[in-house]
Design a protein around this motif. Sequence first.
Motif, PDB file in Angstrom:
ATOM      1  N   ARG A 192       0.974  -1.181   0.058  1.00 43.59           N
ATOM      2  CA  ARG A 192      -0.102  -0.106  -0.151  1.00 43.59           C
ATOM      3  C   ARG A 192       1.124   1.250  -0.050  1.00 43.59           C
ATOM      4  NH1 ARG A 192      -5.128   1.971   0.781  1.00 43.59           N
ATOM      5  NH2 ARG A 192      -5.181   3.789   1.754  1.00 43.59           N
ATOM      6  N   HIS A 193       1.977   1.197   0.980  1.00 39.27           N
ATOM      7  CA  HIS A 193       2.864   2.492   0.594  1.00 39.27           C
ATOM      8  C   HIS A 193       3.435   2.701  -0.535  1.00 39.27           C
ATOM      9  CE1 HIS A 193       6.648   4.172   2.659  1.00 39.27           C
ATOM     10  NE2 HIS A 193       5.943   5.228   2.412  1.00 39.27           N
ATOM     11  N   LEU A 194       3.646   1.571  -1.290  1.00 39.39           N
ATOM     12  CA  LEU A 194       4.485   1.707  -2.581  1.00 39.39           C
ATOM     13  C   LEU A 194       3.384   2.299  -3.510  1.00 39.39           C
ATOM     14  CD1 LEU A 194       6.558  -1.492  -2.765  1.00 39.39           C
ATOM     15  CD2 LEU A 194       7.453   1.002  -2.949  1.00 39.39           C
ATOM     16  N   ALA A 195       2.120   1.945  -3.535  1.00 38.03           N
ATOM     17  CA  ALA A 195       0.889   2.229  -4.339  1.00 38.03           C
ATOM     18  C   ALA A 195       0.608   3.582  -4.223  1.00 38.03           C
ATOM     19  CB  ALA A 195      -0.178   1.402  -3.906  1.00 38.03           C
ATOM     20  N   GLU A 196       0.641   4.145  -2.808  1.00 34.53           N
ATOM     21  CA  GLU A 196       0.539   5.658  -2.372  1.00 34.53           C
ATOM     22  C   GLU A 196       1.583   6.502  -3.149  1.00 34.53           C
ATOM     23  OE1 GLU A 196       0.664   5.451   1.781  1.00 34.53           O
ATOM     24  OE2 GLU A 196      -1.586   4.786   1.933  1.00 34.53           O
ATOM     25  N   LEU A 197       2.782   5.742  -3.187  1.00 35.95           N
ATOM     26  CA  LEU A 197       4.002   6.809  -3.571  1.00 35.95           C
ATOM     27  C   LEU A 197       3.803   6.806  -5.205  1.00 35.95           C
ATOM     28  CD1 LEU A 197       6.978   5.403  -1.297  1.00 35.95           C
ATOM     29  CD2 LEU A 197       5.688   7.628  -1.056  1.00 35.95           C
ATOM     30  N   ALA A 198       3.429   5.973  -5.544  1.00 39.50           N
ATOM     31  CA  ALA A 198       3.317   5.799  -7.310  1.00 39.50           C
ATOM     32  C   ALA A 198       2.075   6.466  -7.628  1.00 39.50           C
ATOM     33  CB  ALA A 198       3.093   4.425  -7.733  1.00 39.50           C
ATOM     34  N   ARG A 199       1.189   6.564  -6.914  1.00 39.72           N
ATOM     35  CA  ARG A 199       0.161   7.397  -7.247  1.00 39.72           C
ATOM     36  C   ARG A 199       0.248   9.080  -7.121  1.00 39.72           C
ATOM     37  NH1 ARG A 199      -4.656   6.215 -10.084  1.00 39.72           N
ATOM     38  NH2 ARG A 199      -6.454   7.615  -9.459  1.00 39.72           N
ATOM     39  N   ALA A 200       1.053   9.581  -5.858  1.00 39.44           N
ATOM     40  CA  ALA A 200       1.474  10.802  -5.724  1.00 39.44           C
ATOM     41  C   ALA A 200       2.366  11.270  -7.064  1.00 39.44           C
ATOM     42  CB  ALA A 200       2.068  10.970  -4.446  1.00 39.44           C
ATOM     43  N   ALA A 201       3.019  10.164  -7.524  1.00 32.03           N
ATOM     44  CA  ALA A 201       4.008  10.811  -8.667  1.00 32.03           C
ATOM     45  C   ALA A 201       3.442  10.896  -9.842  1.00 32.03           C
ATOM     46  CB  ALA A 201       5.049   9.764  -8.720  1.00 32.03           C
ATOM     47  N   GLY A 202       2.016  10.369  -9.898  1.00 36.59           N
ATOM     48  CA  GLY A 202       1.217  10.437 -11.273  1.00 36.59           C
ATOM     49  C   GLY A 202       1.081   9.049 -12.064  1.00 36.59           C
ATOM     50  N   ALA A 203       1.632   7.994 -11.462  1.00 34.06           N
ATOM     51  CA  ALA A 203       1.575   6.798 -12.071  1.00 34.06           C
ATOM     52  C   ALA A 203       0.193   6.382 -11.997  1.00 34.06           C
ATOM     53  CB  ALA A 203       2.461   5.870 -11.520  1.00 34.06           C
ATOM     54  N   ARG A 204      -0.223   5.737 -13.138  1.00 35.39           N
ATOM     55  CA  ARG A 204      -1.813   5.088 -13.158  1.00 35.39           C
ATOM     56  C   ARG A 204      -1.741   3.658 -13.738  1.00 35.39           C
ATOM     57  NH1 ARG A 204      -1.752   8.748 -10.451  1.00 35.39           N
ATOM     58  NH2 ARG A 204      -2.948  10.602 -10.345  1.00 35.39           N
ATOM     59  N   GLY A 205      -2.856   3.023 -13.271  1.00 32.49           N
ATOM     60  CA  GLY A 205      -2.704   1.616 -14.029  1.00 32.49           C
ATOM     61  C   GLY A 205      -1.945   0.478 -12.813  1.00 32.49           C
ATOM     62  N   ALA A 206      -1.848  -0.429 -13.392  1.00 32.71           N
ATOM     63  CA  ALA A 206      -0.967  -1.680 -12.762  1.00 32.71           C
ATOM     64  C   ALA A 206       0.395  -1.247 -12.972  1.00 32.71           C
ATOM     65  CB  ALA A 206      -1.414  -3.240 -13.237  1.00 32.71           C
ATOM     66  N   GLY A 207       1.040  -1.505 -11.932  1.00 33.65           N
ATOM     67  CA  GLY A 207       2.499  -1.318 -11.860  1.00 33.65           C
ATOM     68  C   GLY A 207       3.199  -2.286 -10.848  1.00 33.65           C
ATOM     69  N   VAL A 208       4.784  -2.099 -10.903  1.00 33.46           N
ATOM     70  CA  VAL A 208       5.310  -2.769 -10.043  1.00 33.46           C
ATOM     71  C   VAL A 208       6.158  -1.865  -8.830  1.00 33.46           C
ATOM     72  CG1 VAL A 208       7.752  -4.139  -9.876  1.00 33.46           C
ATOM     73  CG2 VAL A 208       5.786  -4.666 -11.576  1.00 33.46           C
ATOM     74  N   GLY A 209       6.370  -2.483  -7.712  1.00 37.05           N
ATOM     75  CA  GLY A 209       6.723  -1.721  -6.686  1.00 37.05           C
ATOM     76  C   GLY A 209       7.889  -2.381  -5.988  1.00 37.05           C
ATOM     77  N   LEU A 210       9.128  -1.721  -5.937  1.00 40.60           N
ATOM     78  CA  LEU A 210      10.255  -2.265  -5.147  1.00 40.60           C
ATOM     79  C   LEU A 210      10.583  -1.342  -3.990  1.00 40.60           C
ATOM     80  CD1 LEU A 210      12.331  -2.747  -8.485  1.00 40.60           C
ATOM     81  CD2 LEU A 210      11.641  -4.671  -7.244  1.00 40.60           C
ATOM     82  N   MET A 211      11.400  -1.688  -3.061  1.00 41.89           N
ATOM     83  CA  MET A 211      11.632  -1.097  -1.996  1.00 41.89           C
ATOM     84  C   MET A 211      13.121  -1.455  -1.638  1.00 41.89           C
ATOM     85  SD  MET A 211       9.190  -0.902   1.401  1.00 41.89           S
ATOM     86  CE  MET A 211       7.910   0.306   0.739  1.00 41.89           C
ATOM     87  N   THR A 212      13.779  -0.624  -1.002  1.00 42.45           N
ATOM     88  CA  THR A 212      15.111  -0.693  -0.586  1.00 42.45           C
ATOM     89  C   THR A 212      15.610   0.294   0.484  1.00 42.45           C
ATOM     90  OG1 THR A 212      17.421  -0.772  -1.109  1.00 42.45           O
ATOM     91  CG2 THR A 212      16.121   0.506  -2.321  1.00 42.45           C
ATOM     92  N   ALA A 213      16.496   0.028   1.455  1.00 41.07           N
ATOM     93  CA  ALA A 213      17.111   0.960   2.286  1.00 41.07           C
ATOM     94  C   ALA A 213      18.357   1.558   1.730  1.00 41.07           C
ATOM     95  CB  ALA A 213      17.218   0.517   3.632  1.00 41.07           C
ATOM     96  N   ALA A 214      18.624   1.298   0.540  1.00 40.53           N
ATOM     97  CA  ALA A 214      19.992   1.676  -0.158  1.00 40.53           C
ATOM     98  C   ALA A 214      19.539   2.925  -0.886  1.00 40.53           C
ATOM     99  CB  ALA A 214      20.428   0.709  -1.204  1.00 40.53           C
ATOM    100  N   ASP A 215      20.753   3.783  -1.168  1.00 41.21           N
ATOM    101  CA  ASP A 215      20.568   5.191  -2.048  1.00 41.21           C
ATOM    102  C   ASP A 215      20.245   4.800  -3.387  1.00 41.21           C
ATOM    103  OD1 ASP A 215      20.795   7.553  -2.967  1.00 41.21           O
ATOM    104  OD2 ASP A 215      22.798   7.969  -2.754  1.00 41.21           O
ATOM    105  N   VAL A 216      18.923   5.094  -3.905  1.00 41.97           N
ATOM    106  CA  VAL A 216      18.629   4.586  -5.275  1.00 41.97           C
ATOM    107  C   VAL A 216      19.316   5.843  -6.138  1.00 41.97           C
ATOM    108  CG1 VAL A 216      16.719   3.713  -4.372  1.00 41.97           C
ATOM    109  CG2 VAL A 216      16.457   6.095  -5.136  1.00 41.97           C
ATOM    110  N   THR A 217      19.672   6.872  -5.608  1.00 43.60           N
ATOM    111  CA  THR A 217      20.335   7.791  -6.609  1.00 43.60           C
ATOM    112  C   THR A 217      21.712   7.420  -7.066  1.00 43.60           C
ATOM    113  OG1 THR A 217      21.424   9.228  -5.081  1.00 43.60           O
ATOM    114  CG2 THR A 217      19.296   9.868  -5.470  1.00 43.60           C
TER     115      THR A 217
END
Length: 277
Positions: free
Chosen positions: A102-127
């Motif tokens: 749910r957390h990942l879905a919220e973040l994707a929605r806030a960024a404007g993503a729509r439809g079905a997607g894939v959400g990955l999570m990490t504590a590493a620096d993604v930049t």
Amino acid sequence: MAMETVAETETPAADLRGNGTGSGTGTGTGSGEAAAGAGGSLSALRELARPEDGEILHALLWVPGPGRRMVSSAVLGGGIGEREWVLNAQVAHGYRRTDPDRHLAELARAAGARGAGVGLMTAADVTARGYAADGGAEAVVTSGVSVRGWAAAPPEDGSQPQDGAEPHDDASAPPAPAPGTINIVVSLPVALSDAALVNAVLTATEAKVQALLDAGYDCSGTPTDAVCVAARSPRPGAEVHAFAGPRSPWGSRLARAVYRAVRTATPPAPHGPDTPG
């Protein structure tokens, strides 16, 4: 596994701000079909930032749009199915939410993503991601290896499981993403069969292990690693490739791209080589 759609959220869009496109620090030769079309290439993913848990955390969002079939081990949108976006979100060390999907879905929605997607999570620096391309196959990798080891490690309590014994799996308490997580996202410009999609995950994993060993790490990965492979959706008259092993045309390109992206994204081993191969 059924597809998951992005959930509605009350999080303001301003809480997840785009910082333009990020090219990463990877290398590669040949973009092929995968680089065609706005947003189609993994090199065109968006770098996002948001305040959370007293920190500024980052995320990577790739929106290739419709016409992609993905296979993934991700907590959100895992399995095989049509997907329109991939989010790789950084979370704070010691993450304790019990609803990461749910957390990942919220973040994707806030960024404007729509439809079905894939959400990955990490504590590493993604930049500090790595990007590589090889003949149309592309890979983006984020890597943290502070918590690493071998897949077939002895039980943590020191006991020896007997043949046929089932390990305890407490599904009610999903593991928090540790600082050591390697997330791999791959894009291929061709359609793959279901079996070939699974084969592509195996090939990507083998390339990851090879890269870690060549970088001087004595491990096969981390306990929370995840993979997502995106291929074209089958189209009338277009070939659907049945193989993606390391000696197949597309599997070999995938393997080389993943290898270079892992080497770029992974910090040097304390006593290993200090430059990516």
